[in-house]
Write an enzyme that holds these catalytic residues in place. Sequence first.
Site, PDB file in Angstrom:
ATOM      1  N   TYR A 114      -1.966   5.872  -2.845  1.00  0.00           N
ATOM      2  CA  TYR A 114      -2.275   4.487  -2.510  1.00  0.00           C
ATOM      3  C   TYR A 114      -1.497   3.527  -3.415  1.00  0.00           C
ATOM      4  O   TYR A 114      -1.035   2.476  -2.995  1.00  0.00           O
ATOM      5  CB  TYR A 114      -3.787   4.267  -2.640  1.00  0.00           C
ATOM      6  N   ARG A 134     -11.778  -9.683 -12.985  1.00  0.00           N
ATOM      7  CA  ARG A 134     -11.641  -8.233 -13.026  1.00  0.00           C
ATOM      8  C   ARG A 134     -10.185  -7.901 -13.259  1.00  0.00           C
ATOM      9  O   ARG A 134      -9.303  -8.740 -13.057  1.00  0.00           O
ATOM     10  CB  ARG A 134     -12.139  -7.594 -11.733  1.00  0.00           C
ATOM     11  N   GLU A 163      -3.006  -6.696 -13.076  1.00  0.00           N
ATOM     12  CA  GLU A 163      -3.405  -7.988 -12.512  1.00  0.00           C
ATOM     13  C   GLU A 163      -4.726  -8.419 -13.126  1.00  0.00           C
ATOM     14  O   GLU A 163      -5.719  -7.684 -13.045  1.00  0.00           O
ATOM     15  CB  GLU A 163      -3.604  -7.873 -10.996  1.00  0.00           C
ATOM     16  N   HIS A 197      -8.794  -7.142   4.092  1.00  0.00           N
ATOM     17  CA  HIS A 197      -8.994  -5.877   3.377  1.00  0.00           C
ATOM     18  C   HIS A 197      -8.940  -4.665   4.305  1.00  0.00           C
ATOM     19  O   HIS A 197      -9.143  -3.530   3.858  1.00  0.00           O
ATOM     20  CB  HIS A 197     -10.321  -5.872   2.618  1.00  0.00           C
TER      21      HIS A 197
END
Lengths: 321, 346
Positions: free
Chosen positions: B316, B223, B265, B193
């Site tokens: 981003y 999620r 996703e 990450h």
Amino acid sequence: MSTGTTKLDVVVSDVVPVNELVTRFHFRRRDGALLPTFSGGAHVVVEMRDGERTRLNPYSLMGSPLDTREYTISVRRDDAGRGGSLFMHRHVRPGMEMVISYPVNLFSLDLRARKHLMLAGGIGITPFMAQTAQLAAEGGNFELHYTCRTASLGTYADVLAERYDRRVRLYHDDRDERIELDRLLSSQPLGTHLYVCGPSGMIGWVRDRAASLGWPAETVHFEHFAAPQPGAPFDVTLALSGRTIRVGEQQSLLEAIEAAGVDPPYLCRGGVCGQCETNVISHDGKFIHNDHWLSEEEHRSCGKIMPCVSRFEGRSLVLER
Amino acid sequence: MGITFRNETFRNDFTFRNSPEHVRRFPFPFHEDSYMYAVNIEPHVAGPKGSVLENLIDVDEHYVAEMQDRALVLAEDPLRCQSLPHMTLAGWDLLELLMEQQALGYPEHFTLTRDGDRWRWINRPLGIDDTFTFGDVSTLPYGPMEYITRQSQGDFCILDQRDGNLWMDAGMVTTQADWSLDFDIGMNFFEWHAPVPLAHEKGIFVRALKFLTNIQQGKPARRLNWTMTINPRLDTSPENYHKWGPDRTTVTPENVGEKVHLRVELQSFWRLPRSNGIVFPIRCYLIKMDELVTQPKWARRLHRVIRDLPDELANYKGLTRYRPTLVEWLSKLDDGSPTSPGFGPD
């Protein structure tokens, strides 16, 4: 969603005395289906309905993970304890319906290890029963050193010796047999992982020796479920739920919080998993930290407490719960 | 009745489409007219009939075409699928999980029969009927993870748990939004990450790791995440940036509806029983703007979300270059009326 785990409805399918202190309990699913697969080192939390009280004790699964028709646990009777093991020994009988948690593994094998070196003391043998079965089935390289007080208290020593022959070494306290720890730790091949489960004195000794002999901390695994210690009753205020409760002499703080109707998260109930970690808002008194989760610095700073095993002595305590 | 599988492509002529029923079941990720990072993790339990959550592992009309695309990616680049030696047991865990869930949810398409360790797996859409010995790698044409993930939609990261951390030690990753298993394999949670801005300072990853390492068997979580992709490409990997990166310069007011895709996703998190690892399936859903705006509520809301997105987030997510064109196009579909709460179309 984090409160405990999914529950399993089971029936006690057998109760087998193993020796003067240890009894084995077998559980099957009430609906007859297979139980969930698990991994060596996993435990379940057994719910005991003891009159008005619900006791929740964690016990390692000791059967082979390859056979999930039943789960087996072994319970050592602790006459001076808080009553969970006595309840199991005195009241649990074949045919009884009980509720247990899904398996949780906080003592997992490191599957990268070239060799698994296992050290067990007393009832600390139980997680190794499952781990050795798992490794033996995969052709894994392991060696088990098992210390017990006397031969008659060597729970499953005979079973292990028969199954694994020279991969198991037994040591009896009453014969002054003692693990030659330094020699054992110094002679292991590179890539060996060390696992220890037993009384806290043994765990501390093994961890200390391993560290001073240069074993990297990541290769040393241990499991010690501290049982909650009894102590003087104390009062605690729960800021979020706005309650003030009393923690009894034989009751853990976590149990008292649950009895007050608050549903805090937990997994191990033994001070190792970190799930029930709670912030301290204010206090006037002394903490008796019995957990293995918080760092020494956190213990000193008095900002957090693990209510599953830790207590308090003093005038006032306010927690964020 | 079963699913009617589409014959379509995610490259070259881009014939990927959603049927009208699949437009309605699309997992639209915005529950209000604006978007900010949020802790949107919830228990992964079965949802409404006809939704992508009806079954815990979703199989849809794109299944066969997605599996064909995966095979093409792997033929070009076998490193999209890797498993370190200690992860084979976790691969068997995943094989069991996916076979069980697919057979449970879609019995007309998949059948799993077990006789002790002898298992028979029938996958009718892909024409597979294999008998193998569970736990014996030599009885399958690939390792267990590769075998089953060549037959399951979405990417799969298998994480080893040790030393209080998670390690990305195995995976099948061919439908990713600009990251690479080959870069990340063997890294721990903080290492992989590392490129994400801001979240480290906020302690988000420390909390997320604590949550994930406590995921319990029998209690999966999930999620939603989202980004946008130009053209319906499943494979937007760093390895192939030269193929998909330039697509971003091709968006015009005329082709927005056809070219710009919302990419959602559905990430779920499962504890694996034998290995005590965690598997992290990342299921990708694509929908082109022309399809999405057939639902007026989604058109209005997406306009407001994209228009008001903070610049850092737009950067981003790689939207910067075509955002004005997209917002202008969506604005014509926003009459200013309120949107109803929740994700679903009206």
